[in-house]
Write a protein that holds these residues in place. Structure first.
Motif, mmCIF file in Angstrom:
data_model
loop_
_atom_site.group_PDB
_atom_site.id
_atom_site.type_symbol
_atom_site.label_atom_id
_atom_site.label_comp_id
_atom_site.label_asym_id
_atom_site.label_seq_id
_atom_site.Cartn_x
_atom_site.Cartn_y
_atom_site.Cartn_z
ATOM 1 N N GLY A 13 -2.394 -1.907 -7.970
ATOM 2 C CA GLY A 13 -1.079 -2.477 -8.300
ATOM 3 C C GLY A 13 -1.060 -3.995 -8.139
ATOM 4 N N GLY A 14 -2.213 -4.587 -7.940
ATOM 5 C CA GLY A 14 -2.378 -6.001 -7.571
ATOM 6 C C GLY A 14 -3.510 -5.998 -6.559
ATOM 7 N N GLY A 15 -3.364 -6.739 -5.496
ATOM 8 C CA GLY A 15 -4.412 -6.710 -4.466
ATOM 9 C C GLY A 15 -5.638 -7.462 -4.920
ATOM 10 N N CYS A 16 -6.805 -6.805 -4.907
ATOM 11 C CA CYS A 16 -8.053 -7.485 -5.259
ATOM 12 C C CYS A 16 -8.900 -6.647 -6.209
ATOM 13 C CB CYS A 16 -8.889 -7.743 -4.000
ATOM 14 S SG CYS A 16 -8.272 -9.094 -2.990
ATOM 15 N N ALA B 170 -6.062 5.939 -14.636
ATOM 16 C CA ALA B 170 -5.443 7.237 -14.926
ATOM 17 C C ALA B 170 -4.466 7.644 -13.817
ATOM 18 C CB ALA B 170 -6.527 8.301 -15.087
ATOM 19 N N LEU B 171 -4.730 7.200 -12.597
ATOM 20 C CA LEU B 171 -3.823 7.515 -11.475
ATOM 21 C C LEU B 171 -2.592 6.605 -11.463
ATOM 22 C CD1 LEU B 171 -6.283 8.100 -8.460
ATOM 23 C CD2 LEU B 171 -5.000 9.829 -9.751
ATOM 24 N N GLY B 172 -2.580 5.608 -12.337
ATOM 25 C CA GLY B 172 -1.405 4.738 -12.449
ATOM 26 C C GLY B 172 -1.380 3.594 -11.456
ATOM 27 N N VAL B 173 -2.533 3.259 -10.863
ATOM 28 C CA VAL B 173 -2.528 2.159 -9.876
ATOM 29 C C VAL B 173 -3.136 0.873 -10.439
ATOM 30 C CG1 VAL B 173 -2.459 3.704 -7.894
ATOM 31 C CG2 VAL B 173 -4.672 2.895 -8.729
ATOM 32 N N SER B 174 -3.470 0.902 -11.761
ATOM 33 C CA SER B 174 -3.799 -0.350 -12.423
ATOM 34 C C SER B 174 -2.506 -0.816 -13.110
ATOM 35 C CB SER B 174 -4.941 -0.121 -13.422
ATOM 36 O OG SER B 174 -5.479 -1.358 -13.828
ATOM 37 N N SER B 175 -2.560 -1.753 -14.020
ATOM 38 C CA SER B 175 -1.374 -2.196 -14.762
ATOM 39 C C SER B 175 -1.905 -2.868 -16.016
ATOM 40 C CB SER B 175 -0.557 -3.192 -13.937
ATOM 41 O OG SER B 175 -1.290 -4.407 -13.817
ATOM 42 N N GLN B 176 -1.012 -3.143 -16.953
ATOM 43 C CA GLN B 176 -1.472 -3.768 -18.197
ATOM 44 C C GLN B 176 -2.174 -5.094 -17.892
ATOM 45 O OE1 GLN B 176 1.561 -4.267 -21.169
ATOM 46 N NE2 GLN B 176 0.152 -5.320 -22.543
ATOM 47 N N GLN B 177 -1.563 -5.857 -16.989
ATOM 48 C CA GLN B 177 -2.137 -7.173 -16.640
ATOM 49 C C GLN B 177 -3.540 -7.015 -16.032
ATOM 50 O OE1 GLN B 177 0.883 -9.194 -14.387
ATOM 51 N NE2 GLN B 177 -0.291 -11.100 -14.386
ATOM 52 N N ILE B 178 -3.681 -6.020 -15.155
ATOM 53 C CA ILE B 178 -4.997 -5.790 -14.524
ATOM 54 C C ILE B 178 -5.993 -5.308 -15.579
ATOM 55 C CG2 ILE B 178 -6.282 -4.476 -12.772
ATOM 56 C CD1 ILE B 178 -3.738 -4.406 -11.087
ATOM 57 N N ASP B 179 -5.547 -4.387 -16.443
ATOM 58 C CA ASP B 179 -6.458 -3.863 -17.476
ATOM 59 C C ASP B 179 -6.968 -4.995 -18.363
ATOM 60 O OD1 ASP B 179 -5.909 -1.380 -16.477
ATOM 61 O OD2 ASP B 179 -4.465 -0.854 -18.042
ATOM 62 N N GLU B 180 -6.051 -5.903 -18.733
ATOM 63 C CA GLU B 180 -6.453 -7.014 -19.602
ATOM 64 C C GLU B 180 -7.459 -7.923 -18.896
ATOM 65 O OE1 GLU B 180 -2.355 -7.047 -22.232
ATOM 66 O OE2 GLU B 180 -2.768 -8.764 -20.931
ATOM 67 N N THR C 173 0.848 -1.209 0.000
ATOM 68 C CA THR C 173 0.000 0.000 0.000
ATOM 69 C C THR C 173 0.878 1.251 0.000
ATOM 70 O OG1 THR C 173 -1.770 -1.128 1.170
ATOM 71 C CG2 THR C 173 -1.735 1.254 1.371
ATOM 72 N N LYS C 174 1.935 1.189 0.834
ATOM 73 C CA LYS C 174 2.831 2.355 0.962
ATOM 74 C C LYS C 174 3.366 2.765 -0.422
ATOM 75 C CE LYS C 174 6.851 3.443 3.854
ATOM 76 N NZ LYS C 174 7.869 4.086 3.293
ATOM 77 N N GLU C 175 3.822 1.777 -1.208
ATOM 78 C CA GLU C 175 4.389 2.087 -2.530
ATOM 79 C C GLU C 175 3.335 2.680 -3.469
ATOM 80 O OE1 GLU C 175 6.386 -1.360 -4.170
ATOM 81 O OE2 GLU C 175 7.655 -1.433 -2.368
ATOM 82 N N MET C 176 2.112 2.138 -3.416
ATOM 83 C CA MET C 176 1.076 2.638 -4.316
ATOM 84 C C MET C 176 0.649 4.060 -3.920
ATOM 85 S SD MET C 176 1.155 0.109 -6.226
ATOM 86 C CE MET C 176 0.142 0.835 -7.474
ATOM 87 N N VAL C 177 0.581 4.306 -2.619
ATOM 88 C CA VAL C 177 0.216 5.658 -2.146
ATOM 89 C C VAL C 177 1.317 6.652 -2.543
ATOM 90 C CG1 VAL C 177 -0.158 7.029 -0.038
ATOM 91 C CG2 VAL C 177 -1.318 4.835 -0.313
ATOM 92 N N GLU C 178 2.571 6.205 -2.464
ATOM 93 C CA GLU C 178 3.689 7.075 -2.862
ATOM 94 C C GLU C 178 3.651 7.354 -4.373
ATOM 95 O OE1 GLU C 178 7.192 5.156 -1.327
ATOM 96 O OE2 GLU C 178 6.786 5.934 0.698
ATOM 97 N N LYS C 179 3.267 6.335 -5.137
ATOM 98 C CA LYS C 179 3.195 6.494 -6.594
ATOM 99 C C LYS C 179 2.191 7.599 -6.969
ATOM 100 C CE LYS C 179 2.937 3.723 -10.730
ATOM 101 N NZ LYS C 179 2.412 2.551 -11.399
ATOM 102 N N VAL C 180 1.049 7.578 -6.309
ATOM 103 C CA VAL C 180 0.031 8.597 -6.589
ATOM 104 C C VAL C 180 0.528 9.971 -6.120
ATOM 105 C CG1 VAL C 180 -2.335 9.334 -6.081
ATOM 106 C CG2 VAL C 180 -1.858 6.925 -6.533
ATOM 107 N N ALA C 181 1.233 9.999 -4.992
ATOM 108 C CA ALA C 181 1.765 11.279 -4.482
ATOM 109 C C ALA C 181 2.741 11.879 -5.503
ATOM 110 C CB ALA C 181 2.445 11.064 -3.133
ATOM 111 N N LEU C 182 3.547 11.043 -6.136
ATOM 112 C CA LEU C 182 4.518 11.534 -7.135
ATOM 113 C C LEU C 182 3.799 12.074 -8.371
ATOM 114 C CD1 LEU C 182 7.381 8.865 -6.993
ATOM 115 C CD2 LEU C 182 7.451 11.254 -6.249
ATOM 116 N N LEU C 183 2.749 11.346 -8.809
ATOM 117 C CA LEU C 183 1.972 11.803 -9.968
ATOM 118 C C LEU C 183 1.336 13.162 -9.669
ATOM 119 C CD1 LEU C 183 1.216 10.390 -12.758
ATOM 120 C CD2 LEU C 183 -1.051 10.112 -11.768
#
Ligand code: MEV
Length: 284
Positions: A253-256, A224-234, A171-181
């Protein structure tokens, strides 16, 4: 003393809620149970291993005890954890263990914390471990039910949902990713948060027939926030072809992924029911 606390599902509004927008969240019928016994020294026993206070293996429990010891100095405790909630999957396992630990410690050492105090302490623990967070996970684990957060408006939402577990992530990494965006594209990202906020408020009217469309819109904005991924989108697209509308729940980024259960569910998914009871003391 044994306490148990529920996991959670964020139906709408994750990430935006970190920036003061609304989220619709419900406690689910998966629980974490924590047994605390007075002892000399600290021992934490869980499926992750047996340790003393260990901020790497058992960060949430270790910080919970550290925070608790700021209130009352104690010689030690044996803490035994078992949980139905898959870890690092967006279903609130970390907050459930934190809230249940604090509640069981409170009872075992007779401190007299209120539910509000338990929530406040669990919120501090979340910040200790993650550095940033809205408090939504400790809130729902403590109080249970279904809520618009942070407004604290209770909603009547008793639903069966299917949940598809992907892989573990932080979670920490995904929250940081959105903060950077947000740092890079402030105005754009604020508008995405605003759009998510509108979706959540619309969903809070609980017209279930609109949920699939709202889920689709929210999922696109999470992408759009970058917390999905190609694998999740597919996977989302494939499930849609099969007739299942899903979105990420939690940090992504995974999860559920989750969707509303209407009689059939995707292969490999499991069912959860919303509106579960908050933290409580269990009979030993
Ligand atoms: C995590 O369950 C939900 C996030 O919105 C983070 C938070 O609200 O603290 C991603």
């Amino acid at each position: 003393m044994i306490a148990s606390a529920p996991g959670k599902i964020i139906l709408f509004g994750e990430h935006a809620v970190v920036y003061s927008r609304h989220a619709l969240v419900s406690a689910i019928n998966l629980r974490c149970r924590v047994e605390v016994k007075k002892s000399d020294g600290f021992r934490i026993i869980s499926p992750l291993g047996v340790t003393t206070l260990d901020f790497k293996v058992h960060p949430y429990v270790s910080y919970s005890i550290k925070r608790f010891c700021e209130l009352k100095e104690i010689k030690g405790a044996e803490i035994r954890i078992e949980s139905d909630i898959p870890i690092a999957s967006g279903l609130g396992s970390s907050s459930a263990v934190t809230v249940a630990t604090i509640k069981a410690m409170n009872e075992e050492f007779n401190i007299g914390l209120s539910e509000e105090d338990v929530f406040e302490m669990a919120r501090k623990v979340e910040i200790d471990v993650q550095g940033r967070g809205s408090g939504i996970d400790p809130f729902i684990s403590t109080f249970g039910g279904s809520w618009i957060f942070p407004k604290r408006k209770k909603v009547d939402l008793c639903l069966d949902l299917f949940v598809l577990k992907l892989w573990e992530r932080s979670t920490k990494e995904m929250v940081e990713k959105v903060a950077l965006l947000r740092q890079k594209y402030g105005e754009i990202v604020e508008r995405i948060f605003d759009a998510i906020d509108c979706i959540t408020l619309r969903a809070s009217e609980c017209r279930i027939e609109e949920f699939d469309e709202l889920i689709k819109m929210n999922q696109s904005l999470l992408r759009a926030l970058g917390v999905s991924s190609q694998q999740i989108d597919e996977l989302v697209a494939r499930l849609e072809k099969e007739g299942f509308i899903v979105k990420i729940t939690g940090a992504g980024g995974g999860g559920c992924l989750y969707g509303v259960f209407t009689g059939k569910k995707p292969q490999g998914s499991f069912l959860v029911r919303t509106n579960a009871e908050g933290v409580k003391i269990e009979d030993s």
